[in-house]
Every structure is written in C-alpha cells, then in structure tokens.
Design a protein around this motif. Structure first.
Motif, PDB file in Angstrom:
ATOM      1  N   ARG A 146      30.793 -13.230  19.300  1.00 15.88           N
ATOM      2  CA  ARG A 146      31.534 -13.746  20.455  1.00 15.88           C
ATOM      3  C   ARG A 146      30.596 -14.471  21.411  1.00 15.88           C
ATOM      4  N   VAL A 147      30.968 -15.678  21.805  1.00 15.79           N
ATOM      5  CA  VAL A 147      30.103 -16.459  22.687  1.00 15.79           C
ATOM      6  C   VAL A 147      30.495 -16.185  24.138  1.00 15.79           C
ATOM      7  N   PHE A 148      29.522 -15.745  24.939  1.00 13.93           N
ATOM      8  CA  PHE A 148      29.834 -15.395  26.322  1.00 13.93           C
ATOM      9  C   PHE A 148      29.306 -16.389  27.333  1.00 13.93           C
ATOM     10  N   CYS A 149      28.300 -17.160  26.945  1.00 10.81           N
ATOM     11  CA  CYS A 149      27.824 -18.138  27.906  1.00 10.81           C
ATOM     12  C   CYS A 149      27.309 -19.375  27.177  1.00 10.81           C
ATOM     13  N   VAL A 150      27.577 -20.527  27.782  1.00  6.92           N
ATOM     14  CA  VAL A 150      27.133 -21.806  27.218  1.00  6.92           C
ATOM     15  C   VAL A 150      26.558 -22.664  28.336  1.00  6.92           C
ATOM     16  N   ALA A 151      25.710 -23.587  27.950  1.00 10.47           N
ATOM     17  CA  ALA A 151      25.172 -24.524  28.937  1.00 10.47           C
ATOM     18  C   ALA A 151      24.798 -25.820  28.239  1.00 10.47           C
ATOM     19  N   TYR A 152      24.985 -26.919  28.944  1.00  7.45           N
ATOM     20  CA  TYR A 152      24.563 -28.236  28.497  1.00  7.45           C
ATOM     21  C   TYR A 152      23.189 -28.467  29.097  1.00  7.45           C
ATOM     22  N   THR A 153      22.208 -28.885  28.321  1.00  7.26           N
ATOM     23  CA  THR A 153      20.890 -29.103  28.926  1.00  7.26           C
ATOM     24  C   THR A 153      20.906 -30.366  29.789  1.00  7.26           C
ATOM     25  N   MET A 154      19.937 -30.447  30.692  1.00  6.13           N
ATOM     26  CA  MET A 154      19.964 -31.511  31.677  1.00  6.13           C
ATOM     27  C   MET A 154      19.604 -32.876  31.091  1.00  6.13           C
ATOM     28  N   ASP A 155      19.110 -32.935  29.856  1.00 11.01           N
ATOM     29  CA  ASP A 155      18.848 -34.236  29.238  1.00 11.01           C
ATOM     30  C   ASP A 155      20.024 -34.711  28.394  1.00 11.01           C
ATOM     31  N   ASN A 156      21.139 -33.963  28.438  1.00 12.43           N
ATOM     32  CA  ASN A 156      22.371 -34.378  27.762  1.00 12.43           C
ATOM     33  C   ASN A 156      22.232 -34.376  26.236  1.00 12.43           C
ATOM     34  N   LYS A 157      21.192 -33.744  25.718  1.00 14.59           N
ATOM     35  CA  LYS A 157      20.946 -33.835  24.283  1.00 14.59           C
ATOM     36  C   LYS A 157      21.223 -32.537  23.539  1.00 14.59           C
ATOM     37  N   TYR A 158      21.164 -31.436  24.250  1.00 16.61           N
ATOM     38  CA  TYR A 158      21.340 -30.150  23.564  1.00 16.61           C
ATOM     39  C   TYR A 158      22.343 -29.293  24.306  1.00 16.61           C
ATOM     40  N   VAL A 159      22.939 -28.358  23.592  1.00 17.93           N
ATOM     41  CA  VAL A 159      23.731 -27.323  24.251  1.00 17.93           C
ATOM     42  C   VAL A 159      23.159 -25.959  23.853  1.00 17.93           C
ATOM     43  N   LEU A 160      23.329 -25.010  24.757  1.00 22.39           N
ATOM     44  CA  LEU A 160      22.804 -23.665  24.514  1.00 22.39           C
ATOM     45  C   LEU A 160      23.971 -22.707  24.478  1.00 22.39           C
ATOM     46  N   SER A 161      23.874 -21.695  23.632  1.00 26.47           N
ATOM     47  CA  SER A 161      24.923 -20.685  23.624  1.00 26.47           C
ATOM     48  C   SER A 161      24.290 -19.303  23.541  1.00 26.47           C
ATOM     49  N   GLY A 162      24.837 -18.385  24.321  1.00 28.60           N
ATOM     50  CA  GLY A 162      24.396 -16.995  24.258  1.00 28.60           C
ATOM     51  C   GLY A 162      25.569 -16.159  23.799  1.00 28.60           C
ATOM     52  N   SER A 163      25.326 -15.281  22.841  1.00 30.23           N
ATOM     53  CA  SER A 163      26.460 -14.557  22.264  1.00 30.23           C
ATOM     54  C   SER A 163      26.160 -13.071  22.147  1.00 30.23           C
ATOM     55  N   ASP A 164      27.188 -12.391  21.680  1.00 29.28           N
ATOM     56  CA  ASP A 164      27.155 -10.939  21.547  1.00 29.28           C
ATOM     57  C   ASP A 164      26.046 -10.436  20.627  1.00 29.28           C
ATOM     58  N   ASP A 165      25.600 -11.304  19.700  1.00 30.37           N
ATOM     59  CA  ASP A 165      24.617 -10.875  18.718  1.00 30.37           C
ATOM     60  C   ASP A 165      23.186 -10.966  19.249  1.00 30.37           C
ATOM     61  N   SER A 166      23.037 -11.091  20.572  1.00 24.81           N
ATOM     62  CA  SER A 166      21.749 -11.048  21.268  1.00 24.81           C
ATOM     63  C   SER A 166      20.858 -12.252  21.021  1.00 24.81           C
ATOM     64  N   ASN A 167      21.421 -13.320  20.418  1.00 31.00           N
ATOM     65  CA  ASN A 167      20.618 -14.521  20.184  1.00 31.00           C
ATOM     66  C   ASN A 167      21.005 -15.638  21.143  1.00 31.00           C
ATOM     67  N   LEU A 168      19.979 -16.362  21.546  1.00 39.23           N
ATOM     68  CA  LEU A 168      20.222 -17.590  22.299  1.00 39.23           C
ATOM     69  C   LEU A 168      20.084 -18.727  21.294  1.00 39.23           C
ATOM     70  N   ARG A 169      21.126 -19.563  21.189  1.00 44.99           N
ATOM     71  CA  ARG A 169      21.074 -20.638  20.181  1.00 44.99           C
ATOM     72  C   ARG A 169      20.973 -22.012  20.833  1.00 44.99           C
ATOM     73  N   ILE A 170      20.192 -22.871  20.196  1.00 46.90           N
ATOM     74  CA  ILE A 170      20.067 -24.250  20.659  1.00 46.90           C
ATOM     75  C   ILE A 170      20.771 -25.139  19.643  1.00 46.90           C
ATOM     76  N   TRP A 171      21.663 -25.969  20.142  1.00 45.02           N
ATOM     77  CA  TRP A 171      22.406 -26.899  19.270  1.00 45.02           C
ATOM     78  C   TRP A 171      22.193 -28.320  19.768  1.00 45.02           C
ATOM     79  N   ARG A 172      22.358 -29.257  18.842  1.00 47.63           N
ATOM     80  CA  ARG A 172      22.368 -30.658  19.264  1.00 47.63           C
ATOM     81  C   ARG A 172      23.720 -30.974  19.896  1.00 47.63           C
ATOM     82  N   ALA A 173      23.705 -31.767  20.953  1.00 54.52           N
ATOM     83  CA  ALA A 173      24.978 -32.136  21.576  1.00 54.52           C
ATOM     84  C   ALA A 173      25.744 -33.113  20.677  1.00 54.52           C
TER      85      ALA A 173
END
Lengths: 533, 429
Positions: free
Chosen positions: B310-337
């Motif tokens: 389950r994803v509980f928090c997300v953020a768009y990085t300030m360079d508009n290139k990546y998004v971040l997601s924090g989820s129940d599985d204790s991992n912070l993930r970096i994705w391409r926008a």
C-alpha cells in the motif's frame, strides 16, 4: 479516387503561384460546428502551420542548385533532327561520356533496369547473359551467364540485390552474382516489378497469375489469378504501388496484394497490350497495343486523353521523371515532350538504329539519359531535360556512399509499409472518417440488408438453409451473447428473423378460427383435423 | 545534404509517417523502464514524506516505528537518521524552508513535534538517537505538519489545526470548524497565508492565517486523505479522496471540482503536484502509483511492482524528472516521471529524433493501432479484477439510475455532473 488531391500536387509547389496556393488554402477553411474553443484553436493553429509549410517549401526552391533545361531549336532547326553525334560536340566531357553503345552481339535481346538513384545498371540478355555495372564510369560489378532464358530483370531496394525472371522461376542474386534465392512461387515469370516502400517483388508470367513476394521475410504477400491467360506486361504505379498488368485481350488490370479481384480494369486496346508506362505522379499512363496505337490515359478517372501513332506497335515505353515519353518500336526510339497532358504533333527527339530492333527503353533517374536494349547490346543516349535535376539525398542519392546506403537501408526497412496499405488512393491512411459510430453501424446494417434482399432475389439464400437448433441453445454464454449482440445484424440473423416470422405467421394461420361461411361443405374435415392434432 | 520538397519524390508520405508513429509508440513502450531504485532501511512502513524545495538530492521520510530518515537520492542511501524520533509512528515530516537551512520538523503519534538539525543533532552511529534542537508538546496525537513559507511558524494537524510559533512552547492559535480529527494540513507556498486542512468528518477547510479564521468549508461524500497546493496556480489544490478518486479544486469556486482524476481502485492515500503544476502523482491503497495530466481525467501511466505494498506517500521531485513513493513495505522507491525518458545529456540529433517521435505520437494518438500500443499496460491481477468489479458495479448503478429516470416524472431526476457528485456542500464564512 482522389482526383482533387492529385491534381493539386503539382501546383502547390510550383514557383509562381505561392500566394495563390496559400490563398486557396485559407478559402477552404470551412465553418465547423465545434463548440470547444480549445479544439477550434487547435485546428486553426494546424491550418496556419500548413499554410506556412507550403510557403516555406516554395521559398526553399530557391536553394535548389540545378535547373531543368531542354533542347531548343532555332529557325528551321527541329529538335528531332538533332543527332547524338551533333549533341556530343556541344556537351561537356562527363555528359558526352554518357553517350555510348555496348556491343553484345551474342545473347540479346537485352532488357535493363537502373537503380532508383540511377547509379547502377542491370542488364539481362534473353539468352542468359547477366551483368551489373556502375555505368557512368564503366565499372563492372558482376557478370555471369545463367545458361537459360532471361525474360526480365529488376533491381530490388538498392544495388546489393537484384531479381531475374528466368525460364522456370524467378531468382534473386546479390551484387557478387551469387544466387541468393530461387523463388519457386513465381512460375515461368515474364515480367518483374519491385515496390520499394513495401519491399514486395511482383511478377506475372505464362500462368496468368500475379504473385507478390515480401523480399524481407520471404513470405508470399499475395497470389492472384488474373483469368486472362499469359501476361507479358507489368508496371508498378509509383504513386500508389498498384501493379498494372497489360493482358492479351487489350485489358489493363490494376492489382493490390491483398485483394483477389483487380481494383480496376480498363479496356485499352483492340488486341494484346504490348507495353505500358506510368508517370511518377500516378496521373498518366501510356499504353501501346498490337493494334498499333499508343494511348495516353488519365488513370485517376480511367479515361483516355489522346493517342499517338507509331509506324509499328511500340514494344516498350517509359516516362521520365520530368514527363518525357519514350517509345521503342522496330528500330526506332522516339521521345515526346509535354506529350501527356496535351497531344503534340512532333516528337522531341528520335533515334533509329540500323539492323536491329529495340527491346527495352528506360530513362535514368536524376540524369538526362535514356538507355535502351536491342538485339545487339545496349545503348545510352542523352535526352536533355528528361531527369529530375534536384535529387533529395534522403530519397535517392546518386552520390551515395557505402555508409549512407547502409543507413538508408535500415531506415527504409523500419518504415516498410504493410502490403494491405496498397489502395488506389494512397492517402486514405490518416484521413478522418466523419461519420459517427451510430451512422457507420446503420450504414453497415443497411448494406447487409440490401445484400440479403439482392441475394435472396437471385435465389442464393434459401430459407431451409437455416437449421432450427434447439439443443444447447440456452446456455449462459449464448444468452449473454444474444443479449450483447441484440443490435448486430448479419445475414444469418436476418434470415433467421424472417424464418421465425414466417413460422409465427403459419402458426397464427393454423390457430385462426375459420368462420362457418368459409368451411362450407368441408366443415367435417375441419373438425377431424383439429381432433387429429 | 541536398533536399527537394517536391511531393512526387516523397511517395507514400502519409503511410510512412503513420508507420513511423507506430514505431515510435512501440519504441516508447519498449524503453519504458520506470523503476529506478528502491531504498531500504526503514523497519516499518513509510507513512510520511517531505521534500526539500531547495535541494534536489534530499528527501525526508517518517516510518511507523517512529524513525525519521534523511535520504540522499543521488547516492541512494540514508545520510541521517533518528531511530527513535517518536514513540509510535512518525506521522508527518517537513523541511524548514530557506536555502541554507538544514532544519526539519517531525511530528508523531506521541503528541510531540520535534525540530531537527542535520548538523547540530548530528547522527553519530547506529544505536544512538540524535537529540532534537527543539521539542513541542501537543495535546493530542499529531497527524500532519506543514511549515510556513517564510515565517518561523508551522501548522500541525491533530484534533484541531494548531499554529505554532517556533519560539513558543504553546500553539499560537488553534483553528477548528466542527470537532473532529484532522487528516492532513498543507500551507500554500505561493499565497502564503492560506492553509488547507482535511478531516475525518469528510470536510476540507481553508483558513486564512492573517485573521486566524476559516475561509470556507467543503464537505465531500467521503473523507479526504491528503491535499496538495498547485505550486504555479496558487488558487488550485488537489485532494486525494477515500472514494478512489482525486479531485482538483479552484478555491474560489468550490461547488464543483475542476477535474476528477479517476483510475484508482482503492482509496487514494497521497497526492503531489509536479513543480510545473501541469502534472500530478498519486499513491493509493491499491498498491499503485499513478501519474496524471492536470487537465485529463484519466492517468497517463501506472507504476507497480510485485513487492510494493500500500502506498502511503508520494512526491514529485523538484526537477520534474522523478517521483518518489513510500509504502507499507518499508521501502522508498524512485521512479522516472516519464517512463521511457533517459537521464543524461542528449546530442542534438538524439533530441531531434525524440522530439520528432513525440510529435508523431501526439499526431496519431487517436488512431486505434497507435492508441492501443500507447495505452496498454500490464497491471497486477488484483487491480485488474478490482477494476472489473468496480466497472460492473458502476455500470449497474448507472443503469438502475437511468431506469429510474425513465420511469419518473420528466425533470424530476436531473443528471448530476461527475464533478458535482462528490460534493455535499460548501460553506463560506
């Protein structure tokens, strides 16, 4: 047919009428009933961009370095009286070198083909002689003998591969002369044609078939029986990649690989069609028949424009990039200028070859040269103004390097078009269908209904072909399907509906109480019948 | 290279362009590799995230066991952590704005708000929790925190919205309109005196800090989980709703949503704007992250992995290139926008090719063959089946309503636009 578009093509880029073109474009802006401001703005923006593109393209013509020039006669001179040797005196050395004869007495008559950039020449002698060369500098790339009859030759997409119509099958050879493929689907081929954007090799032959083979993957893209017997004339329309066949009964038929019936047929001659040529805009077709006539056609609307007479039936025809028409008949080659749109009285140039007959004529792309094959070899003559003076390096580059050739090959393979995109109008793709989904469905149903009634009238569909299936009719899946497809009408459904109606009518009639007056003397039987039921 | 624009030289222009568009669409999907990295370190799920508007590299996370971590995105590792920052969950983290500040805030379920400093509360080694610079005691468990753009004050969400001055131990103001607990609180970063909060009573309330009073209250059919202010248009904000949708509102006219973002099949837990204000990212309880265009109702992409919970928090990085997601599985993930975009400098030729491909895709995006390639995604079975069920439910509901409408007095059952449906009422003060 796309008469309007095709006729507009030439005009849009002519130098003089830049302003008119733009103006006519803006006149075409129609009032569209669109509510969304965003959409309106988008369309307007697109329209402005198009207008600008036309202007830009026209302005860019200034950058073209070369101009087309024709032979011009003064006073009593006539251009068709000018001999090649007269011309040679006035040409620069490199152009004068393009006038030559290759004396090949043994294996003629010769058929020939130039690559799309005009750099390489492929020649095939009837008695089995094959050679490819860079004809401008006379470098032979390969030469060999196949020891059987050669009927036609054709380059594939570039100078690395070529196809040859031999006695029994068509073969593909590479630039070293090694046999790469034997195409056994092409039985006794007589004429070959290559569709460069679709990578299809088309052939026709003594079996009266037209066969398309995809040269990239080897599959047969289409194989159709023409039904007109053996065929010797095949030409590809460069505008829409439709293959035109000239038959022995005077018909010219037009074929696409994925349609078993010809797209169109024209009765061109009273007798066998001898030769055919199509110009690069796909507007004009020239045909010659055994009846001695050379006819010019507008193939956008399949109408004859006018005809020329040749002293003997023209055996081969070609139309140059700039629209010059060449005909080879007997020992003569005649070239007409501006002869397609209007009829001209005098030819532009002429050449008579002694003691032999012309077997093939072909203009060189991007050069003012005409090549012709005879019984005794091949010759090359200069025809001023025949080739396109300005080439586009991304389409066909006469000065192509090896690297450029390789890159162009990869790019063209990526852009390879599917065989089913071949239609009479090549611009059907990307065109908007303005009908709504409902309209389209309604039209489809109407069409089917009409088809049904027509077929029924001709007795093609009988009511008893519909089986009354009861078992397994009410499964969940079928009920679901029935529910989903309530608005889909097809032939079978229409038949079933009609049959059902008829049965219901019959039942109604059975149940109907017959009034006493109708019974008369037979009342007794009515009672009995009901009992027996 | 010599060119000639004569159309008779360029055969099959349309067909070839279409083919190129199709190839471009296929290549885009071929190169679509959105997942960049998964950063592990937290022991419990990540429930709070705070990005630093002045620094592309760092991001804060707070987890369920009260740990707060500061990550470096470029080196993909933790650079600072406080293992027991809070007893119970760390519910909110945020940066203290300012280009050269190294301070950040965290709030927890233990009724404490703490200010940390990267340098002063130095991280020694594992097992030793750094000391906060300042601690504030609240009256109830905090759920969210947001710092003012340019003044030394911050807002917390608990049973009510409280405004704190960093120099005082007690809240300066307590703002409430109706009594219920607050889910999230967000300060507007452009129109700096406006504050939005959402609560479990299904309300979204806007406050004005100058008068310390509420401006308007919007009541929805289901409660809102998160709010994000548009960084470019100060008057628009987006909300992540419990009803599977996200909504974009214009605060001047809140009787309808300006866009309804529909695609998730479970409650949307968090939402964030791209720094351009043109795109959004949402994280949901259906274990997916979705990316949206602000003007389109459906998402342009969905990101999932087999291991992401389950994803509980997300953020768009300030360079508009990546998004971040924090989820129940204790991992912070970096994705391409943009899933198929590649990082790094592009040559002129490469950029030209990419731009041409984009233009082609845009031009042919409505043609069925191209559209299919561009839109198709392999999504997890769970989401797929949920979509099917949801679709079935919604259609039958719609059919039922239509049937009712058919059999009632004409005009007695007006059609309600989707944009108005979730809104129960708006009250202005």
């Amino acid at each position: 047919m796309s008469t309007a578009e095709s006729s507009n093509k030439g005009g849009a880029f002519a130098k003089g009428n830049v302003e008119e073109t733009a103006a006519s474009y803006s006149d075409r802006k129609e009032k569209v009933q669109v509510k969304s401001k965003k959409a309106i703005h988008k369309v307007q923006h697109e329209q402005r961009r198009r207008e600008q593109a036309i202007l830009d393209a026209a302005r860019a013509e200034v950058l073209m370095t070369e101009e087309a020039g024709y032979l011009e006669a003064e006073g009593m001179e006539r251009t068709y009286r000018i001999k090649q040797r007269d011309l040679k005196e006035h040409l620069d050395i490199s152009s004068a070198d393009k006038i030559f004869d290759l004396d090949l007495q043994e294996f003629g008559p010769y058929s020939m083909d130039y690559t799309r950039n005009g750099k390489f020449l492929l020649l095939g002698g009837r008695k089995g002689h094959l050679a490819t060369m860079d004809w401008r500098n006379g470098n032979l790339t390969c030469e060999f003998h196949v020891r059987e009859t050669i009927r036609d030759v054709a380059w594939l997409h570039n100078e690395s591969l070529f196809a040859v119509a031999q006695k029994k099958y068509a073969y593909i050879y590479d630039h070293t002369g090694a046999e790469v493929h034997c195409l056994q689907k092409h039985v006794e081929p007589t004429a070959l044609g290559f569709l460069p954007y679709h990578f299809l090799l088309a052939s026709t032959g003594n079996t009266g078939k037209v066969v398309y083979q995809d040269v990239t993957e080897g599959s047969v893209a289409g194989e159709h029986r023409t039904g007109y017997g053996e065929c010797h004339v095949l030409k590809v329309n460069p505008y829409n990649a439709v293959v035109n066949l000239g038959h022995s009964n005077g018909i010219v038929s037009m074929w696409a690989p994925k349609q078993a019936q010809p797209l169109a047929k024209i009765l061109c001659h009273q007798g066998p069609v001898q030769a055919m040529a199509i110009d690069r805009t796909g507007t004009y077709m020239a045909t010659s028949g055994q009846d001695g006539r050379l006819k010019i056609w507008d193939i956008r609307n399949f109408k004859q424009l006018h005809e020329y007479k040749t002293t003997r039936p023209a055996h081969s025809l070609d139309i140059s990039q700039q629209g010059l028409l060449a005909a080879g008949y007997g020992a003569n080659v005649t070239i007409w200028k501006d002869a397609l749109a209007d009829k001209v009285k005098k030819p532009y140039m002429q050449r008579t070859v002694g003691g032999t007959s012309i077997s093939d004529v072909m203009f060189v792309p991007y050069d003012d040269v005409l090549g012709y094959g005879t019984d005794k070899g091949i010759s090359s003559i200069v025809i001023p103004g025949s080739g396109e003076p300005n080439f586009d390096a991304y389409v066909a580059n006469p000065f192509q390097t090896k690297k450029q050739r390789q890159e162009a090959e990869v790019k063209s393979l990526l852009d390879k078009l599917a065989p089913d995109t071949i239609q009479l109008d090549p611009n059907f793709i990307g065109r908007l269908d303005p009908r709504t989904a409902v309209q389209r469905q309604r039209e489809a149903v109407a069409r089917q209904q009409q088809e049904y009634t027509e077929n029924k009238a001709s007795g093609q569909y009988l009511d008893n072909t519909v089986r009354n299936r009861t078992r397994g009719r009410n499964s969940t899946a079928k009920r679901y399907k029935r529910k989903r497809q309530s608005n889909i009408m097809d032939l079978k459904k229409l038949q079933e509906m009609e049959l059902l109606e008829k049965r219901m009518r019959d039942n109604e009639n059975k149940k109907r109480k017959v009034p006493e007056a109708e019974k008369g003397a037979l009342s007794k039987f009515y009672e009995q019948k009901r009992k027996s039921n | 290279m010599p060119r000639n624009t004569d159309p008779s030289l360029h055969g099959f222009e349309r067909a070839r362009e279409y083919k190129r568009a199709l190839n471009a669409a296929k290549l885009e999907r071929m190169f679509a590799k959105p997942f960049v990295a998964g950063l592990s370190g937290h022991i419990d799920g990540i429930y709070a995230m705070g990005k630093n508007p002045w620094d592309l590299d760092s991001v804060l996370t707070g987890s369920g066991d009260g740990e707060v971590r500061l990550w470096s995105l470029s080196s993909q590792e933790t650079v600072w952590r406080a293992a027991e920052a809070h007893r119970g969950a760390a519910k909110g983290v945020c940066y203290v704005p300012g280009g050269n500040t190294d301070r950040f805030l965290s709030v927890g379920a233990d009724k404490l708000a703490k200010v940390w400093s990267r340098t002063e509360s130095a991280y020694m080694h594992d097992g030793v929790t750094p000391e906060p610079v300042a601690t504030y005691q609240g009256k109830s468990a905090f759920s969210s925190v947001a710092h003012h753009r340019n003044r030394p004050m911050f807002a917390t969400g608990a049973n009510s919205v409280e405004i704190w001055d960093v120099n005082r131990s007690e809240p300066v103001t307590s703002l409430a309109w109706g009594a219920d607990s607050v889910n999230a609180v967000r300060m507007n970063q452009t129109e700096v005196n406006v504050l939005a909060s959402c609560g479990t009573d299904r309300s979204i309330i806007l406050y004005d800090l100058r008068t310390s009073s509420p401006l308007a209250k919007l009541v929805m059919t289901l409660s809102t989980n998160a709010i994000a202010w548009n960084p470019v248009e100060a008057f628009t904000f987006a909300t992540a709703s419990e009803d599977h949708n996200a909504y974009i509102f214009d605060m001047r006219k809140m009787d309808h949503a300006s866009t309804v973002l529909k695609d998730h099949v479970s409650a949307v837990m968090d939402i964030d704007y791209a720094p351009t204000g043109q795109e959004l990212v949402t994280g949901a309880y259906d274990r997916s992250v979705r990316l949206w265009d602000f003007s389109k109702g459906h998402s342009r992409d969905i990101y999932t992995t087999k291991r992401m919970q389950r994803v509980f928090c997300v953020a768009y990085t300030m360079d508009n290139k990546y998004v971040l997601s924090g989820s129940d599985d204790s991992n912070l993930r970096i994705w391409r926008a943009r899933a198929s975009e590649r990082a790094g400098a592009q040559s002129q030729r490469e950029r030209g090719a990419v731009e041409y491909a984009d233009k082609l895709k845009d031009r042919y995006k409505y043609v069925p063959e191209v559209r299919k390639v561009l839109r198709q995604r392999n999504i997890p079975k769970g989401i797929k089946s949920a979509q099917r069920t949801k679709n079935l439910m919604l259609t039958s509901r719609k059919n039922k309503e239509e049937n009712k409408r058919k059999h009632s007095k004409p005009g007695s059952m007006p059609r309600v636009p989707e944009r108005n449906k979730p809104i129960l009422g708006v009250t202005h003060k």
